[in-house]
Scaffold this active site. Structure first.
Site, PDB file in Angstrom:
ATOM      1  CD  GLU A  83      -3.147  -0.675   0.288  1.00  0.00           C
ATOM      2  OE1 GLU A  83      -3.074   0.363  -0.391  1.00  0.00           O
ATOM      3  OE2 GLU A  83      -4.124  -1.445   0.227  1.00  0.00           O
ATOM      4  CB  SER A 343     -30.943 -31.239  51.812  1.00  0.00           C
ATOM      5  OG  SER A 343     -32.226 -31.807  51.970  1.00  0.00           O
TER       6      SER A 343
END
Length: 680
Positions: A83, A343
């Site tokens: 680029e 429980s």
């Protein structure tokens, strides 16, 4: 004369050039830049910094933070080579590239190369401007020059890494790498790096999930340019060309989705949240949760919570079997939902009873029909075993004995201990009664894991934490280390569920009234795990018992946590390890509240020290006196026998040191008295 004119012309030209340069500099400096603070996706990370979950930005795009030092250097070299080869040298606009692009366009009659630098591309992305129009290109050049004056090259590069488009709602290299390759961009193959360079030039037409052929062709052009620039050797590039491009986008991580939502809601201003969770463990347990309900209908749900009980750090939090809107109501975080614990509160009751001198694991207690006013509890199986040891009563989860102990302690004692553990119990009525021992209270899975973590830590509570570095404050002592160890030893004696490996995991199961909730919570020497199963809407699950459905998941969770259990700690020195016959007479058989605490005229009473007094601790210990009662006497400090079978009404008790202590005296008939004093 001619020379003078020439010198004047040169001077004028230099002056005009300087003036033009100054005006141009002022023009660039006056450039109004678009906002440089780019909104980033909120990230939730695990303890190692790995991504657990990310959120899209306001417009629905994925845009994840990525500094240049966290992307594969090969990608950066390919990007610059393809680029903008002079990125590190130009001031935002590469005049040579522009001249070449114009010449190629004139020669070929069409645009062959754009001549845009990376800085110009960043300018366009910041303003979301056009690329082909002259006015747009000039604006990009002006913004690019201004950017170069205000930002470093690395800052400009980072903006590109964040804003480069990759098709659909993907912006930035990191989002693209995770979506297309399923991994962070720190380590990329040459083919992957080249594809990430190629896509932003035409993000929609080169999306590999929609146009794999065009994406592959563009990638190969990048590879060819990389070879020409000396970034890749030809052999490596050829091997990269043979690599297939990804044909599908992968979903972004959504681990611990419920907890991620909570921490984000807690601190909406934070862009990053670092949690104590272990990402790999979280992934394994989410898979376990899905397996646990796969063949159990469309409505059964499960939640799993894992913590290091020494540090209080939560290592995994699974709020449901799937974070989705289905019949299981997967969006509901069942680690935070109020449910009946069944429980699973019984171990706390026994630990408190041991501390109060009401019993010992070998103490005999009655399992028989009994009525407390209008309340007549029953065992789950509607059967009664008669006289059994407290150890057996807890292991077999008998209801009658634990209600008797709760009646002797008083419900307020149990509620206070739950609150000390950091729990936030919710009661159906204004006056909680004895039924809380059997699950008549609303708690969360996180509450229960925090309670069991306190038992595992020797009786000291510590708030659970999920933010890394947020030290949880040391909590209060719930029970003595002796009582905590005794309960753990009892629970470790429970047989594992069928098919589970034999081990010494201390665990307890529970089933709420109507089979609405099935629980299993357990701990070893380091970790505590809680499992809840049921339906998110609270409707019954016929036949679902904690021992049958939740306990196997608990043992599988430990198997996925580590290869073998950490050993339980040894018994504290003060622990009384004897059979029932060798216990002090008052501890051999449990007596009801009426028998144990009724104050007859000749009942024993602590004559010294008085209740609430502050007493100086002597070198020999603490001197105590008892009035009334029948010898021999047993003295206890914080539930631990200190003097046993004393015929004298005075005794010297060995104390560990200064602080608050509860003294109890029990006579030969099981009658008792107790006081709380402060030693100094």
């Amino acid at each position: 004369m001619i020379r003078a004119r020439w010198l004047f012309a040169v001077a004028l030209g230099l002056w005009l050039g300087a003036l033009g340069r100054d005006r141009f500099d002022a023009f660039i400096d006056a450039t109004v830049l678009p906002p440089l603070a780019v909104e980033m996706s909120v990230e939730v990370l695990d303890r190692d910094g790995d991504l657990l979950r990310a959120y899209t930005v306001a417009d629905g795009r994925w845009r994840l933070a990525l500094p240049p030092d966290r992307v594969d250097p090969l990608y950066l070299r390919m990007l610059v080579a393809y680029e903008d080869r002079r990125f590190r040298d130009h001031g935002g606009v590469d005049l040579r590239s522009l001249a070449r692009a114009v010449a190629q366009a004139v020669w070929n009659g069409r645009v062959v190369s754009g001549g845009s630098t990376l800085t110009m591309q960043v300018a366009r992305l910041l303003e979301e401007g056009t690329t082909g129009q002259v006015a747009g290109k000039l604006r990009q050049m002006r913004v690019a020059l201004a950017l170069e004056r205000r930002l470093s090259k690395d800052q400009i590069l980072q903006l590109y890494l964040h804003l480069a488009p990759f098709g659909g709602n993907l912006e930035g290299v990191r989002a693209a790498s995770i979506s297309y390759f399923g991994k962070e961009p720190a380590r990329l193959t040459p083919a992957e790096a080249a594809l990430l360079v190629a896509i932003p030039q035409a993000p929609e037409s080169r999306r590999p999930d929609r146009a794999a052929d065009r994406a592959e062709a563009a990638r190969n052009r990048v590879l060819a340019r990389a070879v020409a620039a000396g970034v890749l050797d030809p052999e490596t590039a050829e091997a990269a060309r043979r690599e297939a491009v990804p044909g599908l986008r992968q979903p972004f991580p959504a681990l611990a989705a419920h907890l991620a939502d909570r921490v984000r809601a807690e601190r909406p201003q934070d862009g990053q949240h670092r949690l104590t969770l272990d990402g790999d463990l979280q992934r394994r347990l989410e898979a376990l949760a899905a397996e646990a309900v796969a063949d159990r209908g469309e409505a059964l749900q499960v939640a799993i919570l894992v913590a290091d009980h020494a540090s209080g750090e939560i290592l995994a939090s699974v709020g449901s079997a799937g974070y989705q809107a289905d019949l299981r109501q997967g969006f509901v975080d069942m680690t935070q939902a109020l449910r009946s614990p069944g429980s699973t509160l019984k171990p706390l009751v026994y630990a408190l009873a041991f501390d109060e001198g009401l019993g010992h694991p070998e103490t005999m207690i009655e399992d028989r029909p009994i009525r407390f006013g209008t309340y007549a509890p029953q065992n789950f199986d509607r059967l009664y075993l008669g006289t059994i040891r407290m150890r057996e009563a807890l292991q077999l989860s008998r209801n009658i004995p634990v209600v008797e102990l709760t009646e002797a302690l008083g419900p307020a004692k149990l509620i206070s201990a739950m609150e000390k553990a950091g729990m936030k119990p919710v009661f159906p009525g204004d006056q909680p009664g004895l039924a809380i021992a059997l699950g008549g209270v609303g708690v969360t899975l996180q509450d229960m894991v925090q309670l069991y973590a306190a038992l595992a830590r020797g009786g000291v509570a510590r708030p659970l934490t999920w933010r890394l570095g947020a030290e949880g404050a040391e909590g209060q002592r719930l029970v003595s280390s002796v009582a905590a160890w005794q309960v753990g030893d009892i629970l470790a004696g429970l047989a594992p569920p069928p098919g589970a490996p034999p081990n010494r995991l201390a665990y307890k199961t529970g089933t709420s009234y109507g089979h609405r909730d099935a629980w299993a919570i357990g701990y070893d020497g380091r970790h505590v795990v809680g499992v809840w199963m049921g339906r998110a809407d609270g409707t019954p699950v016929p036949g679902a018992f904690g021992a049958d459905v939740a306990a196997p998941v608990l043992f599988q969770a430990f198997n996925r946590l580590k290869r073998k259990l950490d050993p339980q700690p040894p018994a504290p020195p003060a622990t009384l390890l004897v059979a029932n016959a060798a216990l002090p007479q008052p501890l051999q058989r449990f007596r009801s509240r009426a028998a144990a605490f009724a104050r007859a005229a000749d009942a024993p009473a602590v004559a010294f020290p008085p209740d609430g007094a502050e007493v100086e601790l002597l070198a020999a210990g603490l001197k105590v006196k008892v009035a009334g009662g029948t010898a021999p006497f047993t003295w206890l400090a914080d539930g631990v026998p200190v003097v046993v079978g004393s015929e004298a009404r005075e005794a010297m008790l060995a104390m560990p040191g200064a602080g608050f202590v509860t003294l109890s005296v029990i006579d030969a008939e099981g009658r008792s008295d107790r006081v709380q004093v402060r030693l100094r």
